[in-house]
Design a protein around this motif. Structure first.
Motif, PDB file in Angstrom:
ATOM      1  N   ARG A 123       3.649  47.632  56.280  1.00  0.00           N
ATOM      2  CA  ARG A 123       3.717  46.184  56.488  1.00  0.00           C
ATOM      3  C   ARG A 123       3.212  45.451  55.245  1.00  0.00           C
ATOM      4  O   ARG A 123       3.757  44.434  54.847  1.00  0.00           O
ATOM      5  CB  ARG A 123       2.870  45.774  57.703  1.00  0.00           C
ATOM      6  CG  ARG A 123       3.504  46.159  59.016  1.00  0.00           C
ATOM      7  CD  ARG A 123       2.629  45.805  60.195  1.00  0.00           C
ATOM      8  NE  ARG A 123       2.286  44.399  60.335  1.00  0.00           N
ATOM      9  CZ  ARG A 123       3.117  43.447  60.709  1.00  0.00           C
ATOM     10  NH1 ARG A 123       4.374  43.730  60.991  1.00  0.00           N
ATOM     11  NH2 ARG A 123       2.704  42.193  60.811  1.00  0.00           N
ATOM     12  N   LEU A 124       2.159  46.012  54.649  1.00  0.00           N
ATOM     13  CA  LEU A 124       1.618  45.419  53.424  1.00  0.00           C
ATOM     14  C   LEU A 124       2.646  45.496  52.290  1.00  0.00           C
ATOM     15  O   LEU A 124       2.885  44.514  51.591  1.00  0.00           O
ATOM     16  CB  LEU A 124       0.323  46.153  53.036  1.00  0.00           C
ATOM     17  CG  LEU A 124      -0.231  45.969  51.623  1.00  0.00           C
ATOM     18  CD1 LEU A 124      -0.594  44.509  51.365  1.00  0.00           C
ATOM     19  CD2 LEU A 124      -1.465  46.841  51.402  1.00  0.00           C
ATOM     20  N   THR A 125       3.274  46.646  52.130  1.00  0.00           N
ATOM     21  CA  THR A 125       4.162  46.829  50.973  1.00  0.00           C
ATOM     22  C   THR A 125       5.566  46.277  51.209  1.00  0.00           C
ATOM     23  O   THR A 125       6.196  45.774  50.290  1.00  0.00           O
ATOM     24  CB  THR A 125       4.309  48.321  50.622  1.00  0.00           C
ATOM     25  OG1 THR A 125       4.777  49.028  51.781  1.00  0.00           O
ATOM     26  CG2 THR A 125       2.993  48.914  50.185  1.00  0.00           C
ATOM     27  N   PRO A 297      15.867  51.681  58.272  1.00  0.00           N
ATOM     28  CA  PRO A 297      15.203  51.514  56.979  1.00  0.00           C
ATOM     29  C   PRO A 297      14.059  52.508  56.844  1.00  0.00           C
ATOM     30  O   PRO A 297      13.385  52.829  57.830  1.00  0.00           O
ATOM     31  CB  PRO A 297      14.636  50.087  57.025  1.00  0.00           C
ATOM     32  CG  PRO A 297      15.195  49.440  58.231  1.00  0.00           C
ATOM     33  CD  PRO A 297      15.754  50.498  59.134  1.00  0.00           C
ATOM     34  N   PHE A 298      13.849  53.018  55.616  1.00  0.00           N
ATOM     35  CA  PHE A 298      12.779  53.979  55.368  1.00  0.00           C
ATOM     36  C   PHE A 298      11.814  53.394  54.350  1.00  0.00           C
ATOM     37  O   PHE A 298      12.241  52.848  53.334  1.00  0.00           O
ATOM     38  CB  PHE A 298      13.370  55.288  54.832  1.00  0.00           C
ATOM     39  CG  PHE A 298      12.328  56.304  54.456  1.00  0.00           C
ATOM     40  CD1 PHE A 298      11.595  56.948  55.443  1.00  0.00           C
ATOM     41  CD2 PHE A 298      12.072  56.612  53.126  1.00  0.00           C
ATOM     42  CE1 PHE A 298      10.627  57.891  55.110  1.00  0.00           C
ATOM     43  CE2 PHE A 298      11.105  57.551  52.791  1.00  0.00           C
ATOM     44  CZ  PHE A 298      10.382  58.195  53.789  1.00  0.00           C
ATOM     45  N   VAL A 299      10.518  53.503  54.639  1.00  0.00           N
ATOM     46  CA  VAL A 299       9.517  53.007  53.705  1.00  0.00           C
ATOM     47  C   VAL A 299       8.537  54.121  53.355  1.00  0.00           C
ATOM     48  O   VAL A 299       7.942  54.740  54.241  1.00  0.00           O
ATOM     49  CB  VAL A 299       8.724  51.806  54.299  1.00  0.00           C
ATOM     50  CG1 VAL A 299       7.550  51.444  53.409  1.00  0.00           C
ATOM     51  CG2 VAL A 299       9.642  50.593  54.452  1.00  0.00           C
ATOM     52  N   ALA A 300       8.410  54.381  52.079  1.00  0.00           N
ATOM     53  CA  ALA A 300       7.355  55.261  51.567  1.00  0.00           C
ATOM     54  C   ALA A 300       6.615  54.425  50.527  1.00  0.00           C
ATOM     55  O   ALA A 300       7.163  54.137  49.465  1.00  0.00           O
ATOM     56  CB  ALA A 300       7.950  56.510  50.938  1.00  0.00           C
ATOM     57  N   PRO A 301       5.408  53.987  50.843  1.00  0.00           N
ATOM     58  CA  PRO A 301       4.689  53.104  49.922  1.00  0.00           C
ATOM     59  C   PRO A 301       4.508  53.744  48.553  1.00  0.00           C
ATOM     60  O   PRO A 301       4.550  54.974  48.432  1.00  0.00           O
ATOM     61  CB  PRO A 301       3.332  52.903  50.612  1.00  0.00           C
ATOM     62  CG  PRO A 301       3.563  53.238  52.045  1.00  0.00           C
ATOM     63  CD  PRO A 301       4.625  54.290  52.049  1.00  0.00           C
TER      64      PRO A 301
END
Ligand code: KG4
Ligand code: ZN
Length: 356
Positions: A123-125, A297-301
């Motif tokens: 959520r931050l990134t 969607p994919f998120v890897a900070p």
């Protein structure tokens, strides 16, 4: 929703002393003093050494974070501190520091779950919307969580013994590579053949999303000893191939269990991975492919926000503050603090399972 408040984050639950200043989703500064050199000769984190180093470094890190953000302490609206889970001495150092700062500045303080810090990082990134699925993989934890709010998490599965980061670290130790083991093993695996040795894929034969990594470590030990007894030692290429085979097994298990966790998750906005092991490029690529197959969607900070840091604590603190309000001076350090207290851990789950 507390998006524009300026928060000082403090993290000291394991072997990194960290402080950060966050305003909304902007990281104004983030300082991490790692203790790798202090623990190097012991082959693992020594709790007493860690606690002492945190106590020595916390105020310097906070000063440095304020300098980096070019803000005086008085400009901070709130203080967020990791209150667990983790090594009790380190967590206590951070909590006592936060209490002192809160009393002296009159600013609210909030205790943050370290795992919530990792779990809210997407959520931050990337501004990920609730609810989403996250795979949390670090040196002490491994679990799938459906993240529903800053304080509501449903655990879909977790490790019943070691965490993957721990397995990477032990693998490195067995092969004489530097700690932390993850980056060392990943580097050697780049030049290795992942098919040369047959590593097991633990728990794939059982339904559900629980995981196990201790058998992998044993398999590696056996392979290593076999090579040593056959050849009288390990060649550089043997180490590369062992690293590649081990890493591929971790990747395959995490990918298949992620597939199951995605199938068991309803109405999620996306899939994310976080924690130190999420820095692993091979793993990130496998999970991204899987997420794409599911049309999510994919998120890897970024790597610096996957490993321990205080920006994630400041962010989780801001989100919780808006929802639940501040803590008072009775805030205590909690060595164990499961995010989901409703879902029981698998019976027979190992030490890390109960902790996470
Ligand atoms: O989240 P983290 O910084 O600390 C906690 O455990 O909370 O995770 C540290 C772990 C270590 O075990 C380290 O070996 C592992 O993350 N790690 C990696 C990589 N970078 C760090 N594991 C695999 N591949 C990497 N590139
Ligand atoms: Zn962590």
């Amino acid at each position: 929703m507390g998006q524009d408040i300026t928060v000082l984050g403090i993290e000291s639950s394991c072997d990194d002393t960290a402080a950060a200043i966050l305003r909304g989703r902007s990281i104004l500064s983030s300082v991490v003093a790692d203790q790798t050199a202090l623990h190097a000769s012991y082959g693992g984190v020594v709790p007493e050494i860690a606690a002492r180093a945190h106590a020595e470094k916390l105020d310097l890190c906070i000063e440095s974070a304020l300098d980096g953000a070019q803000l005086p302490l008085g400009a901070i609206d709130a203080i967020a501190v990791t209150a667990g889970p983790g090594l009790i001495g380190g967590v206590l150092s951070g909590v006592m520091m936060a209490k002192g700062l809160s009393v002296s500045t009159g600013k609210p303080m909030i205790g943050v779950n370290h795992l919530a810090g990792h779990a809210l990082t997407p959520r931050l990134t990337d501004g990920m919307e609730y609810p989403y699925l996250i795979l949390l993989v670090s040196g002490g934890h491994c679990q799938f969580l459906r993240v529903e709010s800053p304080t509501a998490f449903t655990r879909l599965g977790s490790t019943i013994d070691d965490a993957p980061g721990e397995a990477f670290d032990k693998t490195a130790r067995l092969l004489g590579l530097l700690q932390p083991g993850g980056p060392s093993v990943e580097r050697r695996a780049e030049d290795g053949d992942e098919t040369r040795f047959a590593f097991p894929r633990p728990l794939l034969d059982r339904p559900g999303c629980d995981l196990s990594f201790s058998g992998l470590k044993t398999a590696l030990l056996r392979q290593r000893d076999q090579l040593v007894s056959d050849q009288g030692g390990l060649r550089a290429q043997d180490v590369n191939d062992l690293c590649a085979g081990f890493q591929a097994a971790v990747r395959d298990v995490l990918k298949e269990k992620s597939r199951r966790a995605l199938a068991a998750s309803q109405e999620i906005t996306g899939f994310a991975v976080a924690g130190g092991v999420a820095a692993n490029t091979t793993l990130r690529a496998a999970l991204e492919t899987l997420s794409r197959e599911h049309g999510l969607p994919f998120v890897a900070p970024p790597l610096a926000l996957c490993t321990d840091n205080a920006a994630m604590i400041a962010f989780a603190g801001a989100e919780s503050l808006a929802l639940t309000g501040a803590d008072d001076l009775t805030l205590s350090a909690r060595p164990r603090w499961p995010l989901d207290t409703r879902t029981p851990f698998t019976v027979g789950g190992g030490k890390k399972g109960a902790k996470a």
